[in-house]
Write a protein that holds these residues in place. Structure first.
Motif, PDB file in Angstrom:
ATOM      1  N   PRO A 188     -13.771   8.773  -1.230  1.00 22.27           N
ATOM      2  CA  PRO A 188     -14.172   7.385  -0.936  1.00 22.27           C
ATOM      3  C   PRO A 188     -12.947   6.515  -0.697  1.00 22.27           C
ATOM      4  O   PRO A 188     -11.832   6.912  -1.026  1.00 22.27           O
ATOM      5  CB  PRO A 188     -14.908   6.975  -2.221  1.00 22.27           C
ATOM      6  N   PRO A 189     -13.125   5.332  -0.130  1.00 24.18           N
ATOM      7  CA  PRO A 189     -11.983   4.439   0.121  1.00 24.18           C
ATOM      8  C   PRO A 189     -11.248   4.121  -1.176  1.00 24.18           C
ATOM      9  O   PRO A 189     -11.839   4.024  -2.249  1.00 24.18           O
ATOM     10  CB  PRO A 189     -12.642   3.190   0.709  1.00 24.18           C
ATOM     11  N   CYS A 190      -9.940   3.961  -1.053  1.00 22.16           N
ATOM     12  CA  CYS A 190      -9.141   3.683  -2.244  1.00 22.16           C
ATOM     13  C   CYS A 190      -7.948   2.823  -1.848  1.00 22.16           C
ATOM     14  O   CYS A 190      -7.621   2.660  -0.664  1.00 22.16           O
ATOM     15  CB  CYS A 190      -8.653   4.971  -2.877  1.00 22.16           C
ATOM     16  N   TYR A 191      -7.313   2.279  -2.867  1.00 21.27           N
ATOM     17  CA  TYR A 191      -6.061   1.547  -2.667  1.00 21.27           C
ATOM     18  C   TYR A 191      -4.925   2.485  -3.027  1.00 21.27           C
ATOM     19  O   TYR A 191      -4.945   3.143  -4.072  1.00 21.27           O
ATOM     20  CB  TYR A 191      -6.027   0.284  -3.530  1.00 21.27           C
ATOM     21  N   ARG A 192      -3.933   2.545  -2.148  1.00 23.79           N
ATOM     22  CA  ARG A 192      -2.878   3.538  -2.272  1.00 23.79           C
ATOM     23  C   ARG A 192      -1.539   2.844  -2.497  1.00 23.79           C
ATOM     24  O   ARG A 192      -1.211   1.848  -1.861  1.00 23.79           O
ATOM     25  CB  ARG A 192      -2.822   4.388  -1.005  1.00 23.79           C
ATOM     26  N   LEU A 193      -0.771   3.369  -3.447  1.00 17.89           N
ATOM     27  CA  LEU A 193       0.561   2.846  -3.746  1.00 17.89           C
ATOM     28  C   LEU A 193       1.468   3.040  -2.531  1.00 17.89           C
ATOM     29  O   LEU A 193       1.528   4.116  -1.947  1.00 17.89           O
ATOM     30  CB  LEU A 193       1.152   3.588  -4.952  1.00 17.89           C
ATOM     31  N   GLN A 194       2.179   2.006  -2.174  1.00 22.16           N
ATOM     32  CA  GLN A 194       3.059   2.053  -1.005  1.00 22.16           C
ATOM     33  C   GLN A 194       4.395   2.706  -1.343  1.00 22.16           C
ATOM     34  O   GLN A 194       4.836   2.676  -2.493  1.00 22.16           O
ATOM     35  CB  GLN A 194       3.295   0.629  -0.474  1.00 22.16           C
ATOM     36  N   PRO A 195       5.047   3.317  -0.366  1.00 19.63           N
ATOM     37  CA  PRO A 195       6.358   3.916  -0.612  1.00 19.63           C
ATOM     38  C   PRO A 195       7.351   2.876  -1.131  1.00 19.63           C
ATOM     39  O   PRO A 195       7.274   1.697  -0.785  1.00 19.63           O
ATOM     40  CB  PRO A 195       6.775   4.432   0.767  1.00 19.63           C
ATOM     41  N   ILE A 196       8.259   3.322  -1.954  1.00 22.04           N
ATOM     42  CA  ILE A 196       9.247   2.396  -2.549  1.00 22.04           C
ATOM     43  C   ILE A 196      10.021   1.687  -1.451  1.00 22.04           C
ATOM     44  O   ILE A 196      10.266   0.472  -1.514  1.00 22.04           O
ATOM     45  CB  ILE A 196      10.218   3.174  -3.464  1.00 22.04           C
ATOM     46  N   GLY A 197      10.394   2.432  -0.436  1.00 21.34           N
ATOM     47  CA  GLY A 197      11.222   1.864   0.621  1.00 21.34           C
ATOM     48  C   GLY A 197      10.541   0.783   1.431  1.00 21.34           C
ATOM     49  O   GLY A 197      11.203   0.045   2.174  1.00 21.34           O
ATOM     50  N   SER A 198       9.234   0.661   1.317  1.00 21.03           N
ATOM     51  CA  SER A 198       8.528  -0.368   2.085  1.00 21.03           C
ATOM     52  C   SER A 198       8.885  -1.779   1.620  1.00 21.03           C
ATOM     53  O   SER A 198       8.793  -2.732   2.387  1.00 21.03           O
ATOM     54  CB  SER A 198       7.020  -0.146   1.988  1.00 21.03           C
ATOM     55  N   HIS A 199       9.328  -1.949   0.374  1.00 20.67           N
ATOM     56  CA  HIS A 199       9.706  -3.260  -0.166  1.00 20.67           C
ATOM     57  C   HIS A 199      11.108  -3.268  -0.762  1.00 20.67           C
ATOM     58  O   HIS A 199      11.666  -4.330  -0.980  1.00 20.67           O
ATOM     59  CB  HIS A 199       8.703  -3.704  -1.232  1.00 20.67           C
ATOM     60  N   ILE A 200      11.650  -2.090  -1.036  1.00 21.30           N
ATOM     61  CA  ILE A 200      13.015  -2.009  -1.586  1.00 21.30           C
ATOM     62  C   ILE A 200      13.794  -1.060  -0.682  1.00 21.30           C
ATOM     63  O   ILE A 200      13.956   0.118  -0.978  1.00 21.30           O
ATOM     64  CB  ILE A 200      12.999  -1.508  -3.044  1.00 21.30           C
ATOM     65  N   PRO A 201      14.273  -1.534   0.442  1.00 25.46           N
ATOM     66  CA  PRO A 201      14.907  -0.643   1.428  1.00 25.46           C
ATOM     67  C   PRO A 201      16.170   0.041   0.919  1.00 25.46           C
ATOM     68  O   PRO A 201      16.545   1.103   1.403  1.00 25.46           O
ATOM     69  CB  PRO A 201      15.209  -1.580   2.608  1.00 25.46           C
ATOM     70  N   GLY A 202      16.827  -0.529  -0.055  1.00 21.99           N
ATOM     71  CA  GLY A 202      18.083   0.050  -0.541  1.00 21.99           C
ATOM     72  C   GLY A 202      17.925   1.409  -1.186  1.00 21.99           C
ATOM     73  O   GLY A 202      18.912   2.112  -1.399  1.00 21.99           O
TER      74      GLY A 202
END
Length: 1310
Positions: free
Chosen positions: A244-258
């Motif tokens: 079923p549809p779910c909310y998925r954790l985003q990759p770290i690099g998507s908000h912390i590019p370093g």
């Protein structure tokens, strides 16, 4: 738990797990363990092709089938319901257990038993905080593991340790890559190994993790309740493609590019940790306890859940090392996240206390930082761990050996059953593919049901799906022709199918069993097999149709023949032979010339783009949690240039590696370049040098490498070291797990010689791609040099790396070092180009390898070396090929077999062969040496009986019933000393003394003087036709069963008259007769009474002593024995109207009481009793074991193993100290000589032909054999070293009569 979209739906929808396929077990709740482990090739539920086999990747099934496949599934289900019942098996096959008979007939595809676990035990380390248990883990790795590993290897088992908790950079990332890696590795080991979880859990759950996925309803509930909604919305995005549809954790690099920048990595990770703390605080605040338990989990919680809490078997093996401390009360300002962790820690500890026995919980006090105290603490813990784990692994080994479902049976080796089970197991998975080739399948069906006598050949390029087609056709043949016997071979799947010789041997052996023609002898080479195969195929298909399918015939290895001369151009009418072959191979060119009908060359067509697109989409669904538009576009574009299923498999797997990352996959249009692109991506993740060295080692091995071997090899290389971990080689553990994860569909488990399990390439195309990319001449030689040094044990001389240093003797305690014996010559040849001096002509190495591995592995070594036809190596190879059947049964008869072969050839000028010949004549180990080779004969009359002469151990007497001949033989010379011919219809013989004997002739008892060759006296009366039983009372009298079986007659041997009779009662019919050696006690069975009794007479007093009965039980008096002095009688007994196995009873005849009763749990088929000082009862059983019972204590003193068929013949020497055992039906035609006091096998010998009679002679130092189709008898002398047997200057009777042949006068018998 926390890694899933919904823990509550984790078992319902596996598409919402990690990007890894179900083939590569992902970070998820484990299902309850099936403890009857299936040795899987962990990506073969897709039907992937055989090991070292090009069609492997072409045959994979999608997790979500398309409409066509759904229809096919329904059709298949309908066919299953309509499938006719299988016809009954032949009488010979019915003697096998059902699951073994199904393997032999090719009917095991629907209900085959799962394969047992391999000879591997894995210690899996679960650690909450790796930094908090360094001392404990150091003791486990550096002290306990090396000792336990040596114990396991001494038993023939691999011990591997899996420990990924080292506070490495991957673990510090606090994302889900590390948890997925841990649980994936746990699942990978659980497939084939007995896992022992070792849990290090103190007062912390370790690093907290964010849930990777949250169900939509749960996330929206949290969002509505949270104060900091922006934080949750920042890091979690809706995945509407998931089901079923779910909310998925985003990759770290998507908000912390370093985090991607090595220079800024530490700063970025600190920022990420702060973000985790904030998000967890929100979730702890808004989630109720149930959802916190579901989503907020750590790695150790998942590991404990997937081991201890999900499997009672694993819980019984687990150890919890718990360092107890007095924790102070939490201050008021303690964070809610920490309090939540404490709550879950208490729950986890309570669960462990509830699941584990007290002895499995090691409570250890905390230690001071004082170095000396820590050292003592580590030593004490190591001793406790060693004692507990040693007990556990020995129990595992004992239970594993006891429950093996593929044990030898009816003369068929367990190795053959294991090979057949692996082939059937793989065929089941390969047939599950969704590749539609209905036209080709129809061709195969028409061929099987038609009248063609030409082999059918499927050909196509590598990766086109030939393996899948063969597997599908093989399964469909059960419906097309259910009465047929079927044989399937996927070339290269196992070592037993890796060379042309091994492949043909396996087929020939199976055909001989199906045909009931076990009397065959053949040298192990293609030429000999080519002559024998048509005969056996014809016999096997004479009653039932026979279908043989061989997939990938071109994939035989280069250490065997590449010849196809064995391939028949015309087949028997009832036989169908189907081959698949790479159309670009040289072998296909040869096969084409042998197939006279061009319509039987079927080309496998390429997939259409629409079908290829559908298969690729299905595979992408299998490997990914969702499909977005970008992936759909990629699927459409990727099949424009290439539609090979193997190519599709690589592409679909690449999508799983980058599903959560921004990455563009470029289709290359062919298998090789696409796999290179995949390797290039892995180099960026794991390092180019590391990848190159590891994959080169796998490719350079002969059959593959065990996990523990690979870890040893990587640990020796500094590129896999780190100064930041407690042990320097810790990164090697992590790297090997990561490599298996990233290359999961392209590597497989393969069971090899000795039951070990190795990791190797699933498809030869992958191995070739790796070789092209990494293995230039220098790299190839470097890999072989490392492997040679490792298996030679050179690294064991270096210091450091205690846990990963291993000695490499040829033999460890009870077991041979099979891995060294198999791999070392192969590696040495790759390095130096020759192994003749170091291995092939090293006699002691040959003995070790023949005994430890098998003779076929030795012959593969000979095949590597190109020798001149008349060279010493070539001559020795020829003799080993001729002895291969015997040596594959038991390599310890090497000296005896070579002595038999070499005794007839000249070794002049051949120094090493001469040395070998001398060694065989005086072998270093006890051996049954043939006195000379037997000579073939056309005479159909075999020798039926061999018996020892009283008081003259040097001589034996033989009787040939059909020929009418009695012969006295000199055991030491093998020569005839007396021959009586023209004896009328002799049926049985008993010796009165060394000179006289009683012979049953024409139902009359006749006394002969063997020395003079004269008839002395014909006794009065006629014997019962079916039960002509008689025995000696003393030198002047015998007892015999009367013609009507109601009496026992006591006959005078000098007058021929009946002295007296014994009668048990009116209308009682006797069915057996047993007399003690001293002639004092007579025991008979009575078949008229219910239950059957035993009647015991004292022949001296001529009175009935006992009428022995057991209520509701019958005595099987055909299986009975009595001590020489008549003190004890033993008999097999069975319950009336009960199917349970029979058992053994012993009566004390001095008191007439039941003395002992033994229930072995399996039917007894032979029995003997020793009158030696030790007093043994020996029983042979249907399961091919022999049990030695102590008559004094009643205990089973020894279990003698080694036979492969029911042991139906037991022969004791004159002292009762030595035992000769065999199968009288020659299903297992080997003879074993045992020392009953020690329970050891002294020697074994397997003749080339079945025997018709055998006897133990010369005080247990000789065995006399009469061979079918051979003249005279074969004498085997027990010899060891230079020790000469004591001289026995015995002459039989009148020296002037020596060698005389006397023909009896017909007038004497009228």
């Amino acid at each position: 738990m926390g890694s899933n979209c919904s823990s509550r739906q984790a078992h319902k929808d596996k598409d919402n797990n990690s990007p890894c396929s179900e083939d590569s077990p992902c970070y998820q709740l484990a299902k309850p363990e099936n403890n009857a482990g299936d040795v899987k090739n962990n990506h073969r539920d897709d039907g992937g092709g055989g090991a070292a086999h090009p069609d492997d990747g072409r045959t994979f099934a999608a997790a979500v089938p398309n409409k066509t496949n759904t229809a096919q599934s329904k059709l298949a289900s309908k066919e299953e319901k309509q499938r006719p019942k299988e016809p009954p098996l032949s009488a010979a096959l019915l003697k096998f257990p059902a699951h073994l008979a199904n393997l032999l007939t090719g009917r095991a595809l629907d209900s085959s038993k799962p394969l047992k676990k391999t000879h591997k035990i894995a210690l899996y380390v679960c650690a909450a905080d790796s930094q908090d248990c360094c001392v404990e883990k150091g003791a486990l790795h550096n002290v306990v593991y090396p000792e336990l590993r040596a114990v396991c290897r001494g038993k023939g088992y691999e011990l591997h340790i899996v420990d990924l908790h080292w506070k490495t950079a991957l673990e510090k990332q606090q994302d889900h890559e590390f948890p997925e890696l841990c649980l994936g590795e746990l699942a990978r080991q659980s497939e084939i190994a007995y896992v022992i979880p070792i849990i290090f859990l103190n007062d912390s759950l370790g690093t907290p993790l964010l849930p990777k996925t949250i169900e939509k309803q749960d996330f929206e509930f949290a969002l509505n309740s949270a104060d900091n909604k922006e934080l949750l919305q920042k890091w979690y995005k809706l995945d509407s493609h998931a089901q079923p549809p779910c909310y998925r954790l985003q990759p770290i690099g998507s908000h912390i590019p370093g985090v991607k920048d090595e220079a800024e990595n530490e700063v970025a990770l600190n920022e990420w940790r702060l973000e985790i703390e904030r998000i967890l605080a929100v979730m702890v605040e808004v989630f109720p306890a149930e959802l916190r338990n579901t989503y907020l989990t750590t790695v150790v919680e998942q590991e404990v859940h997937n081991t201890v809490l999900m499997s009672q078997e694993l819980a019984k093996r687990s150890i919890w090392v718990w360092r107890t401390t007095q924790r102070p009360d939490d201050p008021p300002e303690t964070s809610t996240v920490l309090l939540e962790q404490r709550r879950r820690l208490e729950i986890l500890q309570d669960n462990l206390k509830g699941q584990l026995a007290e002895k499995h919980i090691f409570k250890v006090p905390s230690t001071d930082p004082d170095a000396e105290q820590q050292k003592r603490y580590a030593q004490d813990l190591a001793e406790k761990l060693d004692a507990h784990l040693r007990t556990t692994v020995l129990k595992i080994i004992s239970e594993d050996e006891a429950k093996d479902p593929l044990k030898p049976s009816m003369g068929v080796s367990g190795e053959l059953f294991q090979e057949l089970a692996q082939q059937a197991n793989y065929c089941q998975r390969a047939a599950q593919c969704n590749i539609n080739r209905e036209e080709v399948i129809q061709h195969i069906k028409n061929y099987i049901l038609g009248s063609s006598v030409t082999p059918l050949v499927l050909h196509g390029p590598k990766g086109c799906g030939k393996s899948a087609l063969v597997a599908k056709a093989f399964q469909a043949a059960n419906v097309w022709q259910p009465e047929a016997y079927k044989i399937i071979k996927f070339t290269g799947l196992t070592p037993a199918s890796g060379t042309m010789e091994q492949l043909l041997l396996s087929i020939i052996t199976q055909c001989s069993i199906l045909a009931g023609c076990e009397d065959w002898f053949c040298a192990h080479n293609v030429s000999s097999y080519g002559e024998l195969l048509p005969k056996l195929m014809s016999s096997a298909s004479s009653h039932n149709p026979l279908i043989i399918m061989i997939d990938g015939i071109d994939q035989v290895r280069n250490f065997g023949s590449q010849s196809c001369e064995w391939l028949p151009e015309s087949l028997p009418q009832n036989l169908k032979l189907i081959l698949s072959v790479d159309e670009g191979s040289d072998m296909f060119k040869i096969i084409k010339t042998k197939v006279s009908d061009p319509t039987k060359l079927i080309q496998v067509p390429q997939l259409g783009k629409t079908e290829a697109k559908s298969i690729l989409m299905s595979a992408v669904v299998q490997y990914n949690h969702s499909i977005n538009k970008q992936i759909q576009d990629f699927v459409r574009n990727s099949v424009m240039e290439c539609t090979l299923p193997l190519y599709i498999k690589i592409l679909s797997w690449q999508t799983s590696l980058w599903v959560d990352k921004e990455h563009t996959i470029i289709p290359k249009g062919n298998v090789k370049d696409q796999f290179h692109a995949l390797l290039q991506e892995l180099e960026a993740i794991l390092g180019q040098v590391r990848i190159k060295k590891a994959l080169s080692l796998i490719s350079a091995s002969k059959f593959g490498l065990c996990d523990s071997e690979m870890l040893d090899l990587l640990a020796q290389d500094s590129v896999y070291h780190s100064e930041k971990t407690y042990v320097p080689w810790a990164p090697a553990c992590l790297f090997w797990a990561q490599l298996n994860k990233y290359l999961a569909p392209f590597l497989e488990w393969t069971r090899v010689t000795g039951g070990y399990c190795v990791r190797r390439w699933r498809d030869i195309s992958f191995q070739q791609a790796v070789s092209d990319r990494y293995m230039d001449d220098e790299s190839t030689k470097d890999a072989h040099l490392k492997l040679e040094a490792y298996f030679r044990g050179e690294w064991a001389l270096t210091e450091g790396l205690t846990a990963r240093i291993i000695q490499q003797p040829n033999k460890d305690m009870e077991s041979y070092n099979i891995r060294k014996l198999v791999e070392l010559p192969y590696q040495t040849f790759a390095v130096s180009g020759s192994i003749e001096e170091r291995f092939l002509l090293d006699h002691l190495w040959l003995l070790d390898k023949v005994c430890g591995a098998n003779v076929y592995q030795v012959l593969e070594d000979f095949a590597l070396e190109e020798s001149e036809p008349e060279s010493e190596a070539a001559v020795l190879r020829g003799h080993l090929e001729a002895s291969s059947q015997a040596l594959s049964y038991d390599g310890h008869q090497l000296w005896a077999q070579l002595h038999l072969r070499l005794s007839n050839i000249s070794t002049e000028g051949r120094e090493r062969l001469q040395a070998l010949k001398s060694l065989c004549a005086a072998p270093p180990d006890p051996s049954l040496l043939p006195l000379g080779p037997s000579e073939p004969t056309d005479e159909p009359q075999p020798i039926n009986f061999i018996t020892r002469l009283p008081e003259m151990v040097r001589f034996v007497c033989t009787l040939a019933a059909e020929k009418g001949e009695i012969v006295i033989w000199d055991v030491c010379t093998g020569q005839r000393v007396r021959t009586l011919t023209n004896v009328p219809q002799p049926a049985a013989i008993k010796l009165i003394d060394w000179r006289r004997c009683i012979v049953l002739c024409r139902r009359e008892l006749t006394v002969f003087d063997l020395d003079k060759g004269e008839l002395v006296k014909r006794l009065k009366g006629v014997m019962n036709q079916k039960m002509p039983y008689f025995g000696l009372h003393d030198e002047h009298h015998l007892v015999a069963l009367s013609r009507n079986r109601m009496y026992i007659n006591l006959m005078n041997l000098e007058t021929g008259d009946c002295v007296t009779t014994f009668k048990a009662g009116e209308d009682r019919f006797l069915d057996s007769l047993l007399v003690s050696k001293d002639g004092r006690i007579l025991v008979c069975g009575d078949e008229t009474q219910k239950p059957f009794p035993l009647l015991v007479w004292n022949l001296t007093s001529r009175k009935l002593m006992y009428d022995l009965r057991i209520p509701h039980h019958d005595f099987v008096t055909s299986l009975a024995a009595i001590t020489d002095e008549g003190h004890y009688v033993c008999s097999v007994c069975k319950e009336v109207d009960e199917p349970s196995p029979n058992f053994i009873i012993v009566y004390d005849l001095q008191s007439g009481t039941l003395f002992k009763k033994w229930k072995p749990g399996v039917n007894t088929v032979s029995i003997a009793i020793s009158s030696s000082q030790d007093k043994f009862v020996i029983s042979g059983h249907e399961d091919a074991q022999i049990l030695v019972w102590d008559l004094t204590t009643g205990n089973c003193r020894h279990t003698l193993c080694g036979h492969t068929a029911p042991v139906t013949m037991l022969r004791l020497d004159s002292t009762g100290s030595f035992l000769l055992s065999t199968d009288s039906l020659c299903r297992d035609r080997s003879l074993r000589l045992w020392n009953l006091s020690s329970g050891t096998c002294i020697a074994v010998f397997t003749p080339d032909h079945p025997f018709t009679a055998c006897e133990l002679a010369n005080g247990g130092r000789a065995v006399m054999l009469a061979l079918k189709g051979q003249a005279g008898i074969l004498t085997l002398h027990l010899k060891s070293g230079q020790d000469e047997e004591e001289s026995q200057e015995q002459t039989y009777g009148d020296p002037e009569m020596g060698g005389q042949v006397v023909s009896l006068n017909d007038e004497d018998f009228r």
